[in-house]
Design a protein around this motif. Sequence first.
Motif, PDB file in Angstrom:
ATOM      1  N   UNK A  36      27.331  47.243  42.499  1.00  0.00           N
ATOM      2  CA  UNK A  36      27.608  46.949  41.092  1.00  0.00           C
ATOM      3  C   UNK A  36      28.898  47.599  40.645  1.00  0.00           C
ATOM      4  N   UNK A  37      29.089  48.862  40.990  1.00  0.00           N
ATOM      5  CA  UNK A  37      30.329  49.539  40.624  1.00  0.00           C
ATOM      6  C   UNK A  37      31.542  48.914  41.303  1.00  0.00           C
ATOM      7  N   UNK A  38      31.377  48.507  42.560  1.00  0.00           N
ATOM      8  CA  UNK A  38      32.488  47.856  43.252  1.00  0.00           C
ATOM      9  C   UNK A  38      32.851  46.529  42.581  1.00  0.00           C
ATOM     10  N   UNK A  39      31.834  45.790  42.147  1.00  0.00           N
ATOM     11  CA  UNK A  39      32.105  44.528  41.460  1.00  0.00           C
ATOM     12  C   UNK A  39      32.821  44.772  40.130  1.00  0.00           C
ATOM     13  N   UNK A  40      32.392  45.793  39.402  1.00  0.00           N
ATOM     14  CA  UNK A  40      33.078  46.116  38.145  1.00  0.00           C
ATOM     15  C   UNK A  40      34.518  46.529  38.403  1.00  0.00           C
ATOM     16  N   UNK A  41      34.729  47.339  39.436  1.00  0.00           N
ATOM     17  CA  UNK A  41      36.101  47.756  39.756  1.00  0.00           C
ATOM     18  C   UNK A  41      36.958  46.546  40.113  1.00  0.00           C
ATOM     19  N   UNK A  42      36.414  45.641  40.929  1.00  0.00           N
ATOM     20  CA  UNK A  42      37.149  44.434  41.293  1.00  0.00           C
ATOM     21  C   UNK A  42      37.474  43.602  40.061  1.00  0.00           C
ATOM     22  N   UNK A  43      36.520  43.481  39.142  1.00  0.00           N
ATOM     23  CA  UNK A  43      36.734  42.697  37.923  1.00  0.00           C
ATOM     24  C   UNK A  43      37.825  43.306  37.055  1.00  0.00           C
ATOM     25  N   UNK A  44      37.812  44.615  36.895  1.00  0.00           N
ATOM     26  CA  UNK A  44      38.816  45.267  36.047  1.00  0.00           C
ATOM     27  C   UNK A  44      40.208  45.198  36.683  1.00  0.00           C
ATOM     28  N   UNK A  45      40.286  45.367  37.992  1.00  0.00           N
ATOM     29  CA  UNK A  45      41.576  45.247  38.668  1.00  0.00           C
ATOM     30  C   UNK A  45      42.112  43.821  38.558  1.00  0.00           C
ATOM     31  N   UNK A  46      41.235  42.836  38.689  1.00  0.00           N
ATOM     32  CA  UNK A  46      41.657  41.440  38.542  1.00  0.00           C
ATOM     33  C   UNK A  46      42.135  41.163  37.123  1.00  0.00           C
ATOM     34  N   UNK A  47      41.453  41.759  36.127  1.00  0.00           N
ATOM     35  CA  UNK A  47      41.878  41.579  34.739  1.00  0.00           C
ATOM     36  C   UNK A  47      43.259  42.189  34.501  1.00  0.00           C
ATOM     37  N   UNK A  48      43.507  43.351  35.092  1.00  0.00           N
ATOM     38  CA  UNK A  48      44.833  43.967  34.952  1.00  0.00           C
ATOM     39  C   UNK A  48      45.910  43.103  35.607  1.00  0.00           C
ATOM     40  N   UNK A  49      45.602  42.553  36.785  1.00  0.00           N
ATOM     41  CA  UNK A  49      46.569  41.678  37.457  1.00  0.00           C
ATOM     42  C   UNK A  49      46.827  40.420  36.636  1.00  0.00           C
ATOM     43  N   UNK A  50      45.767  39.839  36.039  1.00  0.00           N
ATOM     44  CA  UNK A  50      45.941  38.656  35.200  1.00  0.00           C
ATOM     45  C   UNK A  50      46.775  38.981  33.966  1.00  0.00           C
ATOM     46  N   UNK A  51      46.560  40.157  33.382  1.00  0.00           N
ATOM     47  CA  UNK A  51      47.364  40.563  32.223  1.00  0.00           C
ATOM     48  C   UNK A  51      48.837  40.708  32.606  1.00  0.00           C
ATOM     49  N   UNK A  52      49.095  41.250  33.809  1.00  0.00           N
ATOM     50  CA  UNK A  52      50.472  41.386  34.269  1.00  0.00           C
ATOM     51  C   UNK A  52      51.132  40.017  34.430  1.00  0.00           C
ATOM     52  N   UNK A  53      50.392  39.048  34.994  1.00  0.00           N
ATOM     53  CA  UNK A  53      50.940  37.696  35.130  1.00  0.00           C
ATOM     54  C   UNK A  53      51.203  37.066  33.768  1.00  0.00           C
TER      55      UNK A  53
END
Length: 438
Positions: free
Chosen positions: A280-297
């Motif tokens: 669960x924590x790994x999935x949350x970390x992946x989701x937050x990192x993906x959100x940061x990458x999407x914000x950068x794009x």
Amino acid sequence: MQALLSFDQAPPISAPFRFFLTAPVFALLAGLLLLVSGPQLLASRWTPAALALTHLITVGFMLQVMLGALIQILPVVAGANIAQPLRIATGVHALLVPGAVLLAIGLLLSDALALQLAAVTLGLGVAIFLAAAGHALWGVPSGNPTILGLQLALVGLAITAGLGIVLALALDGSFALPLLQLTTIHFAWGFVGWSTILLAAVALVVVPMFQMTPPYPSWFARFFFWSALVVLAGWSTAHLLEWYQPAAVLASGMLLLLTVFAALTLHLQRHSKRARFDATQQYWRLAMLSALAASALSLISLLLPEPAASRQLPLLWGVLVLFGSLMSVSTGMLYKIVPFLVWLHLQNAGGGRILAPNMQQVIAKRQIDHQLHAHLTALVLLLAAALQPEWFTYPAAVALLVASGWLLRNLLAATAFYRQHRQRIVSLARATPAPRPG
């Protein structure tokens, strides 16, 4: 926050489970559509197949998980009891499933009748849920940030669904509407006004409780929800009226809010008391990192319009938001909610005389870990397919099918575990006398 929780108000387990078990089926359909359509699907974000796949994820997978979770969360977290939750869940689910299928068919085939039927069924299903949830939340004090976030998320859902219905009815050209602008606004409300606000409201409770982190700071809990809604509403108005400069400034404000939420969640995870992160924590970390990458794009697209006009950038952004962020965090939540609900209802079935099995037994850890690896593989291949569709589309489709099928397998295993142990616990409870008081 944990003082809010009231587990004796939990609805019947079949109310949320019907949504949870349906969600991976739509993810499987998305994988099949990508496999059948091939690289042509990724020629543009506006291809009929790409639009159909997007809605198989957003309406088929995401909406199922979110509404199923809300049926459970509203009474437990907010003390907002939905009247006749099983009847409401049955009716809403019976409308959303064919509605999502019709919507995907209508978008894929440009079929006006299918789109009209989808608008009616989905609109009715969402309206019934909003009426039931709104009635349950009516009168509940919104002084607590989590409850306020849940209330505003329902507003976001109503606007997202309303815009979607208008678009579905207008795609045949019957109405002279700015469809591209409304589509962008519709997606923004679905991503920020509905999904992100709901996720942040739930995160205030579940991240500290389940991931053993410090609580979110009070300034975030006080200001995030209204700030996100007000900035989104301002951006929507500016975008619709073609006020380009104000729209760009407000879009930057939205990106800042999303970045703060994602970065803050990652910061709290770093201070978790857990020695090792679970899935669960790994999935949350992946989701937050993906959100940061999407914000950068998104920031790149605001500052450099020419690269933003390329085919790859919007597709990369879509993969990061839909699969990397929203599907990841939803899957992680399922791996926490489903075992907990199984344990809770088995504990209740024992009547205090027979203890339920440990939550860790509901879904085998190795199966969750394997599914997490399959999900991560699918994300990497989907990102690669956005850049080189001729090489990676088919491997990405197969990986998506494997990850989605594995998730369905794990949820079915949890359901079988519940049925098997409930029968045993009920039989033992009947044969065991209740303890005498004192």
